[in-house]
Design an enzyme around this catalytic site. Structure first.
Site, PDB file in Angstrom:
ATOM      1  N   ARG A 170     -12.562  85.115 -63.558  1.00  0.00           N
ATOM      2  CA  ARG A 170     -13.613  84.216 -63.064  1.00  0.00           C
ATOM      3  C   ARG A 170     -14.821  84.202 -64.008  1.00  0.00           C
ATOM      4  NH1 ARG A 170     -12.248  82.812 -57.750  1.00  0.00           N
ATOM      5  NH2 ARG A 170     -11.297  84.437 -56.486  1.00  0.00           N
ATOM      6  N   VAL A 219      -4.764  77.269 -64.502  1.00  0.00           N
ATOM      7  CA  VAL A 219      -5.944  77.503 -65.347  1.00  0.00           C
ATOM      8  C   VAL A 219      -6.846  78.594 -64.763  1.00  0.00           C
ATOM      9  CG1 VAL A 219      -5.975  75.206 -66.399  1.00  0.00           C
ATOM     10  CG2 VAL A 219      -7.193  75.582 -64.243  1.00  0.00           C
ATOM     11  N   ASP A 243      -5.893  70.609 -56.220  1.00  0.00           N
ATOM     12  CA  ASP A 243      -4.510  70.853 -56.626  1.00  0.00           C
ATOM     13  C   ASP A 243      -3.604  70.044 -55.680  1.00  0.00           C
ATOM     14  OD1 ASP A 243      -2.542  72.236 -58.141  1.00  0.00           O
ATOM     15  OD2 ASP A 243      -2.355  73.743 -56.569  1.00  0.00           O
ATOM     16  N   LYS A 295     -14.151  81.436 -53.198  1.00  0.00           N
ATOM     17  CA  LYS A 295     -15.088  81.873 -54.213  1.00  0.00           C
ATOM     18  C   LYS A 295     -15.122  80.949 -55.420  1.00  0.00           C
ATOM     19  CE  LYS A 295     -13.739  86.682 -53.428  1.00  0.00           C
ATOM     20  NZ  LYS A 295     -13.050  87.826 -54.049  1.00  0.00           N
ATOM     21  N   GLY A 296     -14.007  80.232 -55.655  1.00  0.00           N
ATOM     22  CA  GLY A 296     -13.787  79.531 -56.912  1.00  0.00           C
ATOM     23  C   GLY A 296     -14.935  78.687 -57.453  1.00  0.00           C
TER      24      GLY A 296
HETATM   25  P1  IMP Z   1      -5.311  72.826 -52.828  1.00  0.00           P
HETATM   26  O1  IMP Z   1      -5.479  72.932 -51.341  1.00  0.00           O
HETATM   27  O2  IMP Z   1      -3.888  73.021 -53.260  1.00  0.00           O
HETATM   28  O3  IMP Z   1      -5.921  71.592 -53.445  1.00  0.00           O
HETATM   29  O4  IMP Z   1      -5.971  74.137 -53.345  1.00  0.00           O
HETATM   30  C1  IMP Z   1      -7.015  74.227 -54.155  1.00  0.00           C
HETATM   31  C2  IMP Z   1      -7.311  75.674 -54.370  1.00  0.00           C
HETATM   32  O5  IMP Z   1      -6.210  76.354 -55.006  1.00  0.00           O
HETATM   33  C3  IMP Z   1      -8.468  75.783 -55.333  1.00  0.00           C
HETATM   34  O6  IMP Z   1      -9.691  75.812 -54.635  1.00  0.00           O
HETATM   35  C4  IMP Z   1      -8.155  77.053 -56.092  1.00  0.00           C
HETATM   36  O7  IMP Z   1      -8.702  78.162 -55.427  1.00  0.00           O
HETATM   37  C5  IMP Z   1      -6.656  77.169 -56.064  1.00  0.00           C
HETATM   38  N1  IMP Z   1      -6.059  76.687 -57.340  1.00  0.00           N
HETATM   39  C6  IMP Z   1      -5.311  75.584 -57.527  1.00  0.00           C
HETATM   40  N2  IMP Z   1      -4.936  75.441 -58.813  1.00  0.00           N
HETATM   41  C7  IMP Z   1      -5.482  76.482 -59.477  1.00  0.00           C
HETATM   42  C8  IMP Z   1      -5.467  76.894 -60.868  1.00  0.00           C
HETATM   43  O8  IMP Z   1      -4.889  76.261 -61.764  1.00  0.00           O
HETATM   44  N3  IMP Z   1      -6.149  78.021 -61.162  1.00  0.00           N
HETATM   45  C9  IMP Z   1      -6.819  78.751 -60.214  1.00  0.00           C
HETATM   46  N4  IMP Z   1      -6.860  78.407 -58.921  1.00  0.00           N
HETATM   47  C10 IMP Z   1      -6.198  77.287 -58.552  1.00  0.00           C
HETATM   48 MG    MG Z   2     -10.619  77.851 -54.293  1.00  0.00          MG
END
Ligand code: IMP
Ligand code: MG
Length: 183
Positions: A173, A161, A111, A51-52
């Site tokens: 959100r 964040v 992330d 959803k982000g």
């Molecule tokens: P990755 O696979 O670790 O790069 O995950 C990315 C996903 O983790 C993003 O699409 C977010 O949904 C979630 N995420 C990572 N860091 C944050 C944060 O600081 N706040 C909120 N969601 C986060």
């Molecule tokens: Mg996400």
């Protein structure tokens, strides 16, 4: 995360604003121009992972001035305890063949890099005309998988964040800015 008890509790968890609405608006203009630059007469498909990224997608698509379509996917990362197994499962897929599109993934945050590196591999295997990634936020210090976006609007330090689509326990959100979360 402790359950939120009322408005005071909700507000007290918004530690400080990290990126203001004005700064986000400037970033959106930049993203729109960047996507405009891809257009060569063939169709563009903007793809968001729910959803982000839904808020960022809504703003970015309105800053694009060339013909484009929008599409959405849902992905779940599987964890054993707190450790990611590195397996990303698509729970909702795109509803069309992407082989005749310039695909632009419009993401909220990178992330560890796991989600996007998996999704990029998956979409690349479907042979789009081109595939690029635009992200609002980038936390390079957290990377576990080597991944670089084509356009990252804001690089932020390793702090959780919230706001502008990003949640903590499904809350926050709806904030119009990006803030640091504190419990
Ligand atoms: P990755 O696979 O670790 O790069 O995950 C990315 C996903 O983790 C993003 O699409 C977010 O949904 C979630 N995420 C990572 N860091 C944050 C944060 O600081 N706040 C909120 N969601 C986060
Ligand atoms: Mg996400």
């Amino acid at each position: 995360m402790k359950a939120i008890e009322g408005i005071q509790d909700f507000n007290s968890r918004i530690n400080r604003v990290l990126i203001t609405e004005e700064q986000i608006a400037e970033g959106i203009v930049k993203a729109g121009k960047w996507i405009d630059g891809i257009y060569d007469g063939r169709p563009i498909l903007l793809v968001s992972i729910l959803k982000g990224a839904f808020v960022f997608m809504a703003d970015v698509c309105r800053a694009v001035t060339v013909p484009c379509e929008v599409g959405f996917m849902c992905a779940k990362s599987y964890y054993e305890g707190t450790v990611s197994t590195g397996v990303v499962k698509i729970t909702m897929d795109l509803d069309r063949d992407i082989s005749d599109y310039h695909v632009v993934i419009v993401e909220d945050i990178i992330d560890t890099g796991r989600t996007l590196s998996d999704i990029v591999k998956l979409l690349q295997a479907r042979n789009p005309l081109s595939l690029s990634v635009v992200t609002l936020l980038d936390k390079p210090s957290r990377r576990l998988v080597d991944f670089t976006a084509d356009l990252a609007l804001f690089t932020i330090p390793d702090h959780f964040v919230i706001g502008y689509g990003l949640d903590c326990g499904e809350y926050f959100r709806n904030l119009p800015y990006i803030a640091e979360y504190t419990e």
